[in-house]
Structures are given as structure tokens and as C-alpha cells.
Design a protein around this motif. Structure first.
Motif, mmCIF file in Angstrom:
data_model
loop_
_atom_site.group_PDB
_atom_site.id
_atom_site.type_symbol
_atom_site.label_atom_id
_atom_site.label_comp_id
_atom_site.label_asym_id
_atom_site.label_seq_id
_atom_site.Cartn_x
_atom_site.Cartn_y
_atom_site.Cartn_z
ATOM 1 N N VAL A 119 36.464 40.804 42.545
ATOM 2 C CA VAL A 119 37.215 41.914 43.140
ATOM 3 C C VAL A 119 38.563 42.081 42.452
ATOM 4 O O VAL A 119 38.978 43.209 42.122
ATOM 5 N N ALA A 120 39.247 40.969 42.212
ATOM 6 C CA ALA A 120 40.552 41.027 41.556
ATOM 7 C C ALA A 120 40.433 41.592 40.144
ATOM 8 O O ALA A 120 41.275 42.376 39.690
ATOM 9 N N GLY A 121 39.367 41.184 39.454
ATOM 10 C CA GLY A 121 39.164 41.675 38.089
ATOM 11 C C GLY A 121 38.930 43.165 38.032
ATOM 12 O O GLY A 121 39.517 43.881 37.202
ATOM 13 N N PHE A 122 38.090 43.667 38.942
ATOM 14 C CA PHE A 122 37.817 45.107 38.962
ATOM 15 C C PHE A 122 39.032 45.893 39.475
ATOM 16 O O PHE A 122 39.341 46.975 38.965
ATOM 17 N N ALA A 123 39.727 45.337 40.491
ATOM 18 C CA ALA A 123 40.882 46.043 41.062
ATOM 19 C C ALA A 123 42.016 46.172 40.050
ATOM 20 O O ALA A 123 42.701 47.199 39.997
ATOM 21 N N SER A 124 42.216 45.116 39.245
ATOM 22 C CA SER A 124 43.292 45.145 38.247
ATOM 23 C C SER A 124 42.865 45.831 36.956
ATOM 24 O O SER A 124 43.677 45.986 36.038
ATOM 25 N N LYS A 125 41.583 46.182 36.867
ATOM 26 C CA LYS A 125 41.015 46.880 35.712
ATOM 27 C C LYS A 125 40.973 46.035 34.444
ATOM 28 O O LYS A 125 40.750 46.569 33.360
ATOM 29 N N VAL A 126 41.186 44.713 34.578
ATOM 30 C CA VAL A 126 40.956 43.850 33.407
ATOM 31 C C VAL A 126 39.453 43.699 33.190
ATOM 32 O O VAL A 126 38.997 43.321 32.105
ATOM 33 N N LEU A 160 33.823 32.759 48.379
ATOM 34 C CA LEU A 160 35.006 33.617 48.466
ATOM 35 C C LEU A 160 35.829 33.573 47.188
ATOM 36 O O LEU A 160 36.379 34.593 46.756
ATOM 37 N N VAL A 161 35.911 32.396 46.572
ATOM 38 C CA VAL A 161 36.637 32.281 45.297
ATOM 39 C C VAL A 161 35.928 33.098 44.218
ATOM 40 O O VAL A 161 36.570 33.860 43.473
ATOM 41 N N ILE A 162 34.599 32.951 44.139
ATOM 42 C CA ILE A 162 33.823 33.660 43.114
ATOM 43 C C ILE A 162 33.939 35.172 43.296
ATOM 44 O O ILE A 162 34.261 35.906 42.353
ATOM 45 N N LEU A 163 33.660 35.634 44.512
ATOM 46 C CA LEU A 163 33.716 37.071 44.767
ATOM 47 C C LEU A 163 35.148 37.588 44.695
ATOM 48 O O LEU A 163 35.382 38.735 44.275
ATOM 49 N N GLY A 164 36.130 36.753 45.070
ATOM 50 C CA GLY A 164 37.533 37.145 44.976
ATOM 51 C C GLY A 164 37.952 37.395 43.543
ATOM 52 O O GLY A 164 38.687 38.352 43.249
ATOM 53 N N LEU A 165 37.462 36.557 42.628
ATOM 54 C CA LEU A 165 37.754 36.766 41.208
ATOM 55 C C LEU A 165 37.167 38.080 40.714
ATOM 56 O O LEU A 165 37.803 38.806 39.935
#
Length: 504
Positions: free
Chosen positions: A282-289, A275-280
Motif C-alpha cells: 500500500v505504501a509503495g503504490f500510495a507514494s508512487k514508487v 499487515l507488514v507485507i500488505l502495508g509495504l
């Protein structure tokens, strides 16, 4: 020490290390030497340790058996594909019985993996970001747990990153055959990398078809598949020549399937890490960084997902497993950080201080080997070395010996485990694997009784303060504890090593 210092300074000057602020002027040779020096500095004090992880000891023993002319799984047995053992076998064949040679080659492999990480990162980011991704790739392959030895994960990710670099940098169809061979080497070092290859192949197929490049996509993937299959078949060739192909098939493919079906590990145990790995991601793509439109970054994300899926299938995530994820994750994290506001110059000293503290494990090990040299006259340390040396000095029985702990001692003494199932001590309890190693005993307790009551080792080595088998295996521990009490006497204690001698 003065000679070593002058050599390092000469290399640093030659590689232009002191002018790395101009990152765009970096070339591969400069980056490689920097990475190698950092890897060597971090990993060097561990060259003298008996073992960092028990699996490394097993790989060394298996490699020695191959160097002696016995194919893996014929004389000794372990649940890993053959390329892992080939690495150790070649090191032993070329340099003899040398911890330093094995771990130096491992250090070079870590530096090369980081170099390929640098090469991949330059295809989607600046050289500055790529350089620091490579630096941290060395850190994360060498610190934070049992990573200072040479693990199967180090070997498999080296080949895989080489394949990914070729995929990113070469466009001609013929290179896909080379990519397939490199991926084959990776999977034949650690089987779970097959999931990463599968997810990657499916992504390339989907991407090619979405662009309506049907024939080109199928052609490239066919070449990659041909290279992959060829490498796997080449590992079967020595067995075919000895008419033991069934040993190759059952040991490499059937045994891991049987083990995975019988394991007691829970999927729930892997969920926090996954969950930590996939959460990172998802967060990266969602924030567009992380650019979700970039096919290269999509590809890295797919490989992260593929490796993570293999962890879920295994039902556990050991620290050294994460070596297989670090290069991809570090590149994506580096790209994301590169899009954030740059820290103020005042923080540079803080960042430098943090970087200096990262190799704390190495600093402590330098102190350990220096103290060991002063106290005992040798840099080599650990009961896996001290116990066999004590056995030799006391002229104890070595030909008939059983290491329930510190089994690197077999290699140091130049002897074999009492049975094939005892190559790694824990394999004695993995009775579901016995049919695949052609073991005549059916159960682990039967195997243990055979060792103690039929082979009757004259010398037995255990570890102080630790049960011989996993605490959950109460029947195994009750049997061997009772047998030791009635048939063995504790004669010597070397550090935490317990040396028992048979009474009759």
C-alpha cells in the motif's frame, strides 16, 4: 584449496564478474554464474550438516522410498504433494545416498530461481536493479533461519518463477500451456501455491475482459488451465497404473483439507506479518514508487496477495514459508529503491560492508565444519549423523529402531520407520490424518502404544533437554517418559543424542 581458488578466479574472469559496473552488458550466462557462485559460497558449509530443518529429513526418507520403487504414501507417508518427493527421489536415484548431491542440486535450483527473478525484473526495470534483486533473492532463500537445506518452498517457487518469467516474456498462445504445466509443478510441490495461481488467473481474466479481449483471454486461460490440469493428472498416472488412485486422491487433496480444518493455529498469529507485507504494498503504490498503473507490477502485487492469503488460511507464517514471497517482494522493493535518490559515493563502502556481513551464518558454519574436521576427522556433523554412526560402530540393533528425534538416521542406516505414521515423528500425534494414510490405529496414543508395546524397538533415540513430543501434548509425554523409565535404559549419549536400549 589452491585448485578451488584458481577455478573460482577463472570462472569470475570468464563471466566478466570484475566489470559488473557496466550492468547493461550483462547476459544471462554471466548472471547465472555469479548467482551460482554466491549461492554455493553461502550454502556450501551446510552441505555437511545432518539437517537444517526436520522437514528436509522427511523429504529425503520419502524420496529414498520412491527411489526404491514405492510410490509416495504407499510405504511411507507425509503431508506434502509428490513433486517435492520426486526431486529427492531423482537426486538419490542418480547420485546415491549423498547429502552433497541433494544440497548441490538445491543450490543450483536457488540460483535458477534468482535467475528467473532477474529475467522478470528486467521486463519492468533496469538490468542493474534486476541484478541486485537476483542477488538478494539468493540471500533470502539461503539465510535467516532454516533455509540452507532443501525445502518444499525452494522447489515450488523455482517452478512458479519459471512460469512467471514465461508469462512476462512470451506472447504466443502456445506458451500459456507451458505456463500451466510449470504452475502445476509448483502446486504439486506445495499446495498453497494454488492460491497464487487462482489470484493470478482471476487477475488475467479481469484484465483481459476490461480490455474487451474476451476470446483471446479465455483462450489463453483455457490453455493455461489445460497445462495445469494435465500436470496434476500426470502425477496420478503411476497410481492409476498400480490401481491405487484413491491413495493419490486422499493423500494429496483430502488429507490437507482435513488437517487445515483441525489445526489449532490462529489467524491472529499471521496478522503482524501479513499487515507488514500488505502495508509495504500500500505504501509503495500510495507514494508512487511502485507504479499502480503498470500491469506487470499489478501482477506481482496480486501474487504477493495470493501467497499472503494462503498464509492466513494456514494460520501461521514460518520463516521458510516466506521463500514463496521473496522474489515478488524483492522486485517491487528494487523498483521502489531505484526511484529514490542514489546514495553518495562515500556510502558505497558502508553498503559493501553491510553486504559482506549478510552471510554471517555461512561464516560461522565454515568455522564449525573446520573445527569438526579437526576434532573428529570429518566435515559431516550433527547428531543426525553422529548417532547412526555410533550405533553402527557399537553393533547396536538397527532393523528395529525408533527415532523420536534425528530421524534422518533411518536414511543413514538404510532402514524404515517402525510405522507409516512415524515417517515424521510429529505425524504420530496428527491422528486426524490417520484415515488418509490408511492407518489401522485411530488415535495418536494408540499408535504410540503400538510402536512401543507391539513392535518393541530394540533401540530408541531421543534428544537431550527436549520433550519427545510438543510440551502441550502432556498425555503423550507422560506415557512415553513412564514407558522409557520402566522398559528402557539410557546406554549412550552422543552430543545431545540419547540412545536407549530395551531392557527385556
Amino acid at each position: 584449496m589452491v585448485i578451488a581458488k584458481n577455478f573460482i578466479l577463472k570462472v569470475l574472469k570468464k563471466t566478466n564478474f570484475f566489470h559488473l559496473s557496466n550492468y547493461e552488458s550483462l547476459n544471462w550466462r554471466t548472471v547465472f554464474w555469479v548467482l551460482l557462485l554466491i549461492a554455493l559460497f553461502i550454502r556450501f558449509p551446510f552441505f555437511f550438516r545432518d539437517y537444517v530443518d526436520r522437514d528436509e529429513s522427511t523429504f529425503i526418507i520419502m524420496g529414498q522410498s520412491w527411489a526404491n520403487g514405492y510410490l509416495p504414501y504407499t510405504q511411507l507417508w507425509d503431508l506434502k504433494p509428490p513433486i517435492t518427493f520426486l526431486f529427492f527421489g531423482i537426486a538419490i536415484k542418480l547420485f546415491g545416498q549423498s547429502f552433497i548431491a541433494i544440497r548441490l542440486l538445491g543450490t543450483i535450483m536457488v540460483a535458477l530461481t534468482a535467475l528467473f527473478t532477474y529475467g522478470v525484473a528486467t521486463k519492468m526495470s533496469s538490468k542493474k536493479i534486476a541484478f541486485w534483486c537476483a542477488i538478494f533473492c539468493v540471500f533470502f532463500q539461503s539465510l535467516f533461519g532454516s533455509l540452507q537445506g532443501v525445502m518444499s518452498e525452494h522447489i515450488c517457487i523455482f517452478f512458479f518463477m519459471a512460469g512467471v518469467y514465461v508469462l512476462f516474456s512470451k506472447k504466443h498462445w502456445a506458451w500459456y500451456f507451458v505456463i500451466g504445466i510449470l504452475f502445476g509443478f509448483s502446486v504439486m510441490s506445495k499446495l498453497n501455491m494454488a492460491y497464487a495461481v487462482l489470484f493470478l488467473g482471476l487477475y488475467l481474466l479481469w484484465n483481459g475482459f476490461s480490455e474487451r479481449k474476451y476470446s483471446a483471454t479465455l483462450g489463453k486461460l483455457s490453455l493455461m488451465g489445460a497445462g495445469f490440469v494435465l500436470l496434476i493428472l500426470l502425477t496420478a498416472l503411476p497410481y492409476y497404473l498400480q490401481e491405487t488412485t484413491s491413495v493419490w486422491w486422499t493423500s494429496i487433496f483430502k488429507a490437507p483439507l482435513a488437517y487445515s480444518e483441525s489445526k489449532q493455529h490462529s489467524l491472529l498469529k499471521t496478522l503482524p506479518a501479513i499487515l507488514v507485507i500488505l502495508g509495504l504494498l500500500v505504501a509503495g503504490f500510495a507514494s508512487k514508487v511502485i507504479d499502480y498503473k503498470s500491469k506487470q507490477q499489478q501482477l506481482l502485487a496480486i501474487m504477493v496477495i495470493g501467497v499472503s492469503f494462503s498464509f492466513m488460511q494456514a494460520g501461521k507464517v514460518n520463516g521458510h514459508y516466506l521463500i514463496q514471497l521473496y522474489p515478488f517482494m524483492l522486485i517491487l522493493i528494487g523498483i521502489a529503491i531505484g526511484k529514490l535518490p542514489q546514495p553518495k559515493k562515500a556510502l558505497n563502502w558502508v553498503i559493501a560492508g553491510v553486504l559482506a556481513l549478510i552471510p554471517t551464518e555461512a561464516y560461522l558454519e565454515y568455522a564449525n565444519i573446520i573445527n569438526h574436521k579437526v576434532e573428529k576427522g570429518s566435515f559431516y556433523n550433527g547428531e543426525g549423523i553422529d548417532v547412526p554412526n555410533y550405533i553402527l560402530n557399537q553393533n547396536l540393533e538397527t532393523k528395529n529402531i525408533f527415532f523420536t528425534e534425528y530421524h534422518i538416521g533411518y536414511w543413514i542406516l538404510g532402514v524404515h520407520p517402525p510405522t507409516k505414521a512415524a515417517t515424521h515423528p510429529s505425524n504420530i500425534t496428527r491422528e486426524e490424518l490417520f484415515p488418509y494414510m490408511n492407518n489401522p490405529r485411530k488415535t495418536g496414543l494408540e499408535e504410540l502404544r503400538y510402536i512401543l508395546e507391539v513392535i518393541k524397538p530394540k533401540t530408541l533415540v531421543a534428544r537431550k533437554g527436549k520433550k519427545i513430543f510438543d510440551k502441550k501434548l502432556m498425555d503423550y509425554n507422560e506415557y512415553i517418559d513412564s514407558y522409557l523409565e520402566n522398559h528402557y535404559a539410557l546406554e549412550y549419549t552422543v552430543g545431545r543424542g540419547l540412545i536407549y536400549q530395551r531392557l527385556e
